[in-house]
Motif scaffolding. Structure first.
Motif, PDB file in Angstrom:
ATOM      1  N   ALA A 173       0.824  -1.073   0.140  1.00 42.50           N
ATOM      2  CA  ALA A 173       0.112  -0.060   0.168  1.00 42.50           C
ATOM      3  C   ALA A 173       0.873   1.426   0.029  1.00 42.50           C
ATOM      4  O   ALA A 173       0.483   2.220  -0.697  1.00 42.50           O
ATOM      5  CB  ALA A 173      -0.960  -0.063   1.380  1.00 42.50           C
ATOM      6  N   ASN A 174       1.948   1.275   0.677  1.00 34.81           N
ATOM      7  CA  ASN A 174       3.063   2.522   0.873  1.00 34.81           C
ATOM      8  C   ASN A 174       3.584   2.781  -0.398  1.00 34.81           C
ATOM      9  O   ASN A 174       4.357   3.644  -0.653  1.00 34.81           O
ATOM     10  CB  ASN A 174       3.641   2.460   2.191  1.00 34.81           C
ATOM     11  CG  ASN A 174       3.074   1.726   3.422  1.00 34.81           C
ATOM     12  OD1 ASN A 174       3.043   0.756   3.653  1.00 34.81           O
ATOM     13  ND2 ASN A 174       1.987   2.628   3.657  1.00 34.81           N
ATOM     14  N   ILE A 191      -7.549   4.637 -11.227  1.00 33.85           N
ATOM     15  CA  ILE A 191      -7.524   5.034  -9.825  1.00 33.85           C
ATOM     16  C   ILE A 191      -5.990   5.588  -9.712  1.00 33.85           C
ATOM     17  O   ILE A 191      -5.112   4.820 -10.159  1.00 33.85           O
ATOM     18  CB  ILE A 191      -7.626   3.781  -8.823  1.00 33.85           C
ATOM     19  CG1 ILE A 191      -9.103   3.144  -9.409  1.00 33.85           C
ATOM     20  CG2 ILE A 191      -7.877   4.197  -7.257  1.00 33.85           C
ATOM     21  CD1 ILE A 191     -10.398   3.767  -8.939  1.00 33.85           C
ATOM     22  N   ASP A 197      -1.227  11.031  -3.657  1.00 31.49           N
ATOM     23  CA  ASP A 197      -2.310  11.381  -2.893  1.00 31.49           C
ATOM     24  C   ASP A 197      -3.454  12.099  -3.775  1.00 31.49           C
ATOM     25  O   ASP A 197      -3.894  13.504  -3.853  1.00 31.49           O
ATOM     26  CB  ASP A 197      -1.933  12.668  -1.821  1.00 31.49           C
ATOM     27  CG  ASP A 197      -0.741  11.867  -0.817  1.00 31.49           C
ATOM     28  OD1 ASP A 197      -0.685  10.634  -0.843  1.00 31.49           O
ATOM     29  OD2 ASP A 197      -0.005  12.711  -0.365  1.00 31.49           O
ATOM     30  N   TYR A 201     -11.882  10.295  -2.416  1.00 32.60           N
ATOM     31  CA  TYR A 201     -11.641   9.146  -1.473  1.00 32.60           C
ATOM     32  C   TYR A 201     -10.603   8.267  -2.001  1.00 32.60           C
ATOM     33  O   TYR A 201     -10.098   8.378  -3.162  1.00 32.60           O
ATOM     34  CB  TYR A 201     -12.947   8.382  -1.540  1.00 32.60           C
ATOM     35  CG  TYR A 201     -14.167   9.131  -1.009  1.00 32.60           C
ATOM     36  CD1 TYR A 201     -14.092   9.521   0.450  1.00 32.60           C
ATOM     37  CD2 TYR A 201     -15.543   9.487  -1.672  1.00 32.60           C
ATOM     38  CE1 TYR A 201     -15.298  10.255   1.171  1.00 32.60           C
ATOM     39  CE2 TYR A 201     -16.255  10.220  -1.350  1.00 32.60           C
ATOM     40  CZ  TYR A 201     -16.269  10.563   0.257  1.00 32.60           C
ATOM     41  OH  TYR A 201     -17.307  11.334   0.500  1.00 32.60           O
ATOM     42  N   ASP A 202     -10.019   7.719  -0.755  1.00 34.69           N
ATOM     43  CA  ASP A 202      -8.689   6.805  -1.027  1.00 34.69           C
ATOM     44  C   ASP A 202      -9.017   5.556  -1.735  1.00 34.69           C
ATOM     45  O   ASP A 202      -8.698   4.464  -0.858  1.00 34.69           O
ATOM     46  CB  ASP A 202      -7.802   6.830   0.049  1.00 34.69           C
ATOM     47  CG  ASP A 202      -6.594   6.191  -0.039  1.00 34.69           C
ATOM     48  OD1 ASP A 202      -6.295   5.923  -1.009  1.00 34.69           O
ATOM     49  OD2 ASP A 202      -5.880   6.115   1.100  1.00 34.69           O
ATOM     50  N   TRP A 203      -9.717   5.603  -2.945  1.00 38.73           N
ATOM     51  CA  TRP A 203      -9.861   4.328  -3.584  1.00 38.73           C
ATOM     52  C   TRP A 203      -8.799   3.264  -3.607  1.00 38.73           C
ATOM     53  O   TRP A 203      -8.681   2.056  -3.362  1.00 38.73           O
ATOM     54  CB  TRP A 203     -10.302   4.360  -4.815  1.00 38.73           C
ATOM     55  CG  TRP A 203     -11.815   5.177  -5.079  1.00 38.73           C
ATOM     56  CD1 TRP A 203     -11.945   6.399  -5.494  1.00 38.73           C
ATOM     57  CD2 TRP A 203     -12.882   4.733  -4.140  1.00 38.73           C
ATOM     58  NE1 TRP A 203     -13.295   6.650  -5.278  1.00 38.73           N
ATOM     59  CE2 TRP A 203     -13.809   5.767  -4.362  1.00 38.73           C
ATOM     60  CE3 TRP A 203     -13.403   3.748  -3.369  1.00 38.73           C
ATOM     61  CZ2 TRP A 203     -15.099   5.881  -3.875  1.00 38.73           C
ATOM     62  CZ3 TRP A 203     -14.818   3.743  -3.104  1.00 38.73           C
ATOM     63  CH2 TRP A 203     -15.786   4.538  -3.364  1.00 38.73           C
ATOM     64  N   LEU A 204      -7.531   3.994  -3.736  1.00 37.99           N
ATOM     65  CA  LEU A 204      -6.323   2.987  -3.971  1.00 37.99           C
ATOM     66  C   LEU A 204      -6.193   2.335  -2.638  1.00 37.99           C
ATOM     67  O   LEU A 204      -5.683   1.027  -2.558  1.00 37.99           O
ATOM     68  CB  LEU A 204      -5.359   4.128  -3.984  1.00 37.99           C
ATOM     69  CG  LEU A 204      -3.842   3.411  -4.852  1.00 37.99           C
ATOM     70  CD1 LEU A 204      -4.001   3.139  -6.048  1.00 37.99           C
ATOM     71  CD2 LEU A 204      -2.934   4.673  -4.840  1.00 37.99           C
ATOM     72  N   GLY A 205      -6.267   3.098  -1.634  1.00 36.78           N
ATOM     73  CA  GLY A 205      -6.091   2.448  -0.356  1.00 36.78           C
ATOM     74  C   GLY A 205      -7.085   1.118  -0.018  1.00 36.78           C
ATOM     75  O   GLY A 205      -6.630   0.303   0.586  1.00 36.78           O
ATOM     76  N   LEU A 206      -8.102   1.492  -0.209  1.00 42.22           N
ATOM     77  CA  LEU A 206      -9.172   0.668  -0.190  1.00 42.22           C
ATOM     78  C   LEU A 206      -9.408  -0.587  -0.958  1.00 42.22           C
ATOM     79  O   LEU A 206      -9.517  -1.788  -0.576  1.00 42.22           O
ATOM     80  CB  LEU A 206     -10.666   1.092  -0.349  1.00 42.22           C
ATOM     81  CG  LEU A 206     -11.813   0.139  -0.068  1.00 42.22           C
ATOM     82  CD1 LEU A 206     -11.997   0.154   1.295  1.00 42.22           C
ATOM     83  CD2 LEU A 206     -13.018   0.836  -0.751  1.00 42.22           C
ATOM     84  N   GLY A 209      -5.346  -4.682  -0.742  1.00 39.82           N
ATOM     85  CA  GLY A 209      -5.821  -5.540   0.409  1.00 39.82           C
ATOM     86  C   GLY A 209      -7.279  -6.278   0.379  1.00 39.82           C
ATOM     87  O   GLY A 209      -7.973  -6.629   1.212  1.00 39.82           O
ATOM     88  N   SER A 210      -7.837  -5.938  -0.702  1.00 41.69           N
ATOM     89  CA  SER A 210      -9.407  -6.042  -0.846  1.00 41.69           C
ATOM     90  C   SER A 210      -9.583  -7.547  -1.379  1.00 41.69           C
ATOM     91  O   SER A 210     -10.700  -7.923  -1.442  1.00 41.69           O
ATOM     92  CB  SER A 210     -10.098  -5.327  -1.612  1.00 41.69           C
ATOM     93  OG  SER A 210      -9.541  -5.228  -3.169  1.00 41.69           O
TER      94      SER A 210
END
Ligand SMILES: Cc1cc2nc3c(=O)[nH]c(=O)nc-3n(C[C@H](O)[C@H](O)[C@H](O)COP(=O)(O)OP(=O)(O)OC[C@H]3O[C@@H](n4cnc5c(N)ncnc54)[C@H](O)[C@@H]3O)c2cc1C
Lengths: 481, 392
Positions: A173-174, A191, A197, A201-206, A209-210
């Protein structure tokens, strides 16, 4: 044994029509429906579970992925996305009525941009493939799961994989900037991108790990980093887990963040030494591998400081590598750990809980007690700086009772991790393996909220629907949506 | 009449949200309101502040973990960390110059909800990269926790990421757990004189692409306190490493007249970059993020509209300031789109902020997912309606 949802009878009944429909979308070389060739897809890195899929599609382009998903969506067919199938939690385990969408043929590096330090690749490029593509120019892709020769970047994104060097460099993620995804209704979305940044909304972060539940990832843009001038490892061995744990605390408190800080207990040291002949101290109860980076002078300086810290804990052995070869020897045992355990036990389960590092001695003691009471051996290897444990439980898969005990032992370890303030999984994902333990970590309304967010992407629950969340009956599922 | 709600615990936040949802009376959710001026204005009869939820709840330096209630002033967190030689890695900015100081400190919840990061972001990640755990009250009035107090956690969907940077539209953040790192022993800055934006960013790219662990890379135009435009490159580490690395970098970049600033000057200049002090303050301020090499192009493209700026993050973060007109905003939008980046209108009069896209609009397929996601967390639409997108 883990239960899978009942296959949809209407899908099974229409198998031939579904395969015919897919054959209009992908080339014949990209469609697998005969039993012998489906066989390799029946399991992943959690090989105790097996299930043949309905068919396997191996699209070559994002457009083909979109067409396959649109087709499956229109026909109510479930989809299990798959990378290299190295998941240790059964994340890529097929379903009888599902089409596996594999990324094997999407293995091209699309763009390498050194001035901006980013690379864009297709989801089927292996983790090491990214580093290999930029290594000659002195760059690398940081997250380095031990499976990096095989696992694919799309799989890494969906598991948010880590590695031995993530204490300094972070997990997937980082290191991620952009994705191209396909939603279940066949929409292609970009995305993020090559910038940091994105607003909104942080779709990348969501999505990271999905576990293949929200969308199929077809392209990935990652940060690439310049390789350090050099790196060197040292090894420190102690008379108890507790003392080694306190040494880890002291290292972190000193302000030095080593690039890697790995911990092995006595059984792990013995197994790895027998396998790799790395010169590990067999009289030790616990051992640390510590790696630093920089110029030779910087390495000397840091290793000197680390040596002084270790010395405060009466090490029974302290070996600072003098060369790249010696460092490689120190790492050899650790990197071959899974293989080493494989030699002394016919089968093993690799657990993956995380704990607050301050609770380490207690947790290792209680795992030891469980090992005695279950009568199964366990070796502990883990990322000490971040408390991510990998207890390897040894069992015999030919003996159903042994397997059942191993699963119960594993579940007990994970419950212990949550009890002391940690979590069920640090980097391997929930998959099917830890699915039924989710209520240990989350309240029912929290699970319902997570399910509702899956539903926002996939209202009909067609994408990898049997993973991560405990199965609930269809009525409740519809309510959550 | 506005109803000001200042709960002192999580249950109080739940009550406030539940009653707002029942009454269909939206809430303007914030901490101390230091960044109220950013994005779109939320006009509601009820105002919910998290400032009453204060205090550090857990700090374990050897585990690199700190937790604090949302209303904890960021200075309090930073002071506790400094005492143990640690720091907030993402170096969040103090934007009071842009928004005007309201006499209150910004809160850890506010910094998390806006995902604002400073110069160190380019090397060490954004706020969102360091949020290990979060507790938030959803629009349903439920407490949702995600993550925890450990450094590695992939259990379930990562709602930490979703809440971070969501500007209070998905949940009222009540507590945050952050990964922290040791503060470096010292730092130094290489000042690269006489470079225009293009050559400046090329030098910054070379520095960031070096093995020397650069943790700040900015370009300032003429008039920002140096004789002419400069590139700035920061190195933070142990003293011997900082000395060695800055010298190596100076030699390798080979830019005539390059100087090394000592620790004190280095700290001052990066705090100024962090807090956007080099930006002349116009009526409108934008924060644009593009791939670093596209930064100079954005500056050039907006210059004709009377917009000026400087670059951080190796060229990728473009701070812009100019007239508060729809035409100027359109210039920023066009330049950013051309560079395939993202913008945020940070400051501007209410009428401008409500008339333009303060952040890039989502394509329809993604906007549909957004609506469903938002509805699942905030079915009555009471949390900061319209803050990011009109009608959401
Ligand atoms: C020997 C060994 C060592 C390992 N070491 C580590 C380690 O050090 N650290 C670590 O974190 N993990 C480790 N793993 C676990 C595993 O390698 C990782 O989880 C890896 O990221 C999985 O990648 P994959 O390509 O094999 O994905 P798969 O196993 O094929 O799939 C993993 C999950 O991602 C989904 N998925 C895959 N590709 C896509 C896509 N393109 N779009 C949408 N969903 C997708 C699947 O549905 C599944 O849920 C190890 C595994 C083994 C066997």
């Amino acid at each position: 044994m883990i239960r899978l949802p009942d296959p949809k009878p209407e899908t099974l009944a229409r198998r031939d029509a579904i395969v015919a429909g897919l054959s209009d979308i992908v080339p014949s070389t990209s469609l697998i429906s005969d039993e012998t060739r489906l066989k390799p897809y029946e399991t992943d890195g959690l090989s105790a579970y097996r299930q043949m899929p309905l068919a396997v599609a191996l699209p070559e382009t994002t457009e083909q992925v979109a067409a396959v998903l649109r087709f499956c969506h229109q026909n109510g067919v479930r989809v299990v996305p798959r990378g290299a199938g190295t998941s240790l939690s059964g994340g890529a385990l097929p379903m009888e009525d599902a089409v596996v969408v594999g990324m094997m043929k999407m293995n091209r590096i699309l763009d390498i941009n050194y001035p901006d330090r980013v690379a864009t690749v297709q989801a089927g490029v292996t983790n090491i493939g990214i580093t290999n593509a930029v290594a000659a120019d002195g760059f690398f892709y940081a997250p380095d799961p031990s499976s990096q020769l095989a696992c694919m970047i799309g799989g890494n994104v969906n598991m948010n994989s880590g590695g031995a060097h993530c204490l300094k460099y972070g997990v997937t993620a980082n290191n991620l900037l952009g994705l191209k995804i396909v939603t279940i209704d066949g929409e292609i979305l970009d995305i993020g991108g090559e910038h940091l940044d994105a607003a909104g909304y942080d779709w990348l972060g969501l999505l990271t790990g999905s576990e293949g539940m929200l969308a199929v990832v077809t392209e990935v843009t990652v940060r690439i980093l310049r390789s350090p001038e050099g790196a060197r490892a040292m090894l420190a061995a102690f008379t108890s887990n507790e003392i080694a744990g306190r040494c880890v605390d002291a290292i972190i408190a000193s302000g030095i963040i080593p690039v890697a800080l790995e911990f092995m207990d006595r059984p792990a040291i013995h197994a790895c030494e027998a396998f790799a002949h790395a010169g590990y101290p067999l009289d030790a109860e616990a051992m640390l591998i510590i790696e630093v980076e920089g110029s030779v002078a910087e390495q000397d300086d840091l290793l000197e400081q680390l040596k002084a810290i270790c010395q405060r804990f009466d090490p029974i052995s302290l070996k600072v590598s003098q060369s790249a070869e010696e460092s490689a020897a120190i790492w050899k045992g650790r990197k071959g750990a899974f293989g080493a355990i494989g030699r002394i036990s016919p089968d093993y389960l690799c657990m993956d809980g995380t704990i607050p590092t301050s609770r380490l001695p207690e947790v290792l003691r209680r795992i030891g007690e469980m090992s005695d009471s279950y009568g199964l051996k366990v070796a502990n290897i883990f990322h000490a700086g971040d408390g991510n444990l990998h207890p390897l439980i040894m069992f015999d898969a030919n003996d159903p009772a042994s397997f059942q005990k191993a699963e119960m032992f594993g579940a007990d370890i994970l419950k212990l991790c949550v009890e002391v303030g940690g979590c069920l999984t640090g980097e391997h994902g929930v998959g099917v393996e830890k699915r039924d333990l989710m209520p240990v970590q989350f309240a029912p309304h929290e699970l319902a909220q997570q399910r509702a967010i899956k539903s926002a992407f996939d209202p009909d629950w067609l994408l990898n629907p049997s993973k991560v969340f405990p199965l609930i009956d269809p009525v409740a599922m519809a309510k959550a949506a | 009449m506005t109803l000001a709600l200042l709960p002192t615990d999580e249950a109080g936040v739940q009550d406030a949200v539940v009653s707002a949802a029942a009454a269909r009376e939206p809430l303007w959710v914030h901490g101390n309101g230091t960044k109220s001026g950013m994005l779109r204005r939320v006009e509601t009869a009820r105002v919910l502040s998290t400032a009453g939820l204060s205090g550090i709840t857990l700090y374990s330096p050897s585990e690199l973990i700190i937790s604090a209630r949302a209303g904890t002033p960021i200075g309090e967190v930073e002071a506790a960390l400094a005492e143990k030689g640690q720091q907030l890695t993402a170096e969040p900015p103090d934007l009071s110059r842009i928004f005007g100081a309201n006499g209150r400190p910004q809160t850890i919840g506010g910094v998390t909800a806006t995902n604002l990061s400073g110069p160190r972001r380019v090397a060490w990640g954004a706020m969102r990269d360091h949020v290990m755990g979060i507790r938030a009250v959803s629009g349903r009035g439920e407490v949702i926790h995600s993550g925890g107090r450990v450094l590695k956690n992939v259990t379930g969907l990562d709602l930490c990421k979703l809440f971070t940077g969501s500007h209070g539209t998905l949940g009222v953040i009540t507590e945050v757990t952050l990964k922290v790192l040791p503060a470096s022993a010292t730092s130094a800055t290489l000042v690269l004189p006489g470079l225009d934006a293009v050559t400046g960013v090329a030098a910054l790219s070379a520095a960031l692409g070096s093995p020397y662990g650069v943790s700040g890379a900015a370009w300032l135009p003429k008039g920002a306190g140096f004789d002419g435009p400069v590139g700035l490159v920061r190195i933070e580490d142990f003293a011997a490493s900082v000395a060695y690395r800055t010298e190596k970098l100076r030699a390798e970049l080979g830019i005539p007249g390059a100087e090394i600033l000592d620790e004190a000057s280095s700290r001052t200049i990066w705090k100024s970059v962090r807090d956007v002090l080099p930006l002349p303050l116009g009526d409108a301020v934008w924060r644009v993020s593009v791939r670093p090499s596209a930064g100079p192009g954005v500056l050039a493209a907006v210059a004709a509209a009377g917009i000026v700026g400087f670059l951080d993050w190796g060229g990728g973060l473009v701070w812009l300031s100019g007239p508060a007109s729809a035409a100027a905003h359109r210039q920023v939008e066009t330049a950013t789109r051309t560079a395939e980046g993202t913008w945020m209108l940070l400051r501007g009069p209410d009428c401008l902020r409500s008339a333009v896209d303060v952040v890039p609009p989502e394509v329809p397929a993604l906007a549909a997912i957004t609506r469903r996601m938002k509805a699942s967390l905030d079915p009555a639409g009471v949390l900061n309606p319209g803050r990011l997108y009109a009608g959401l």
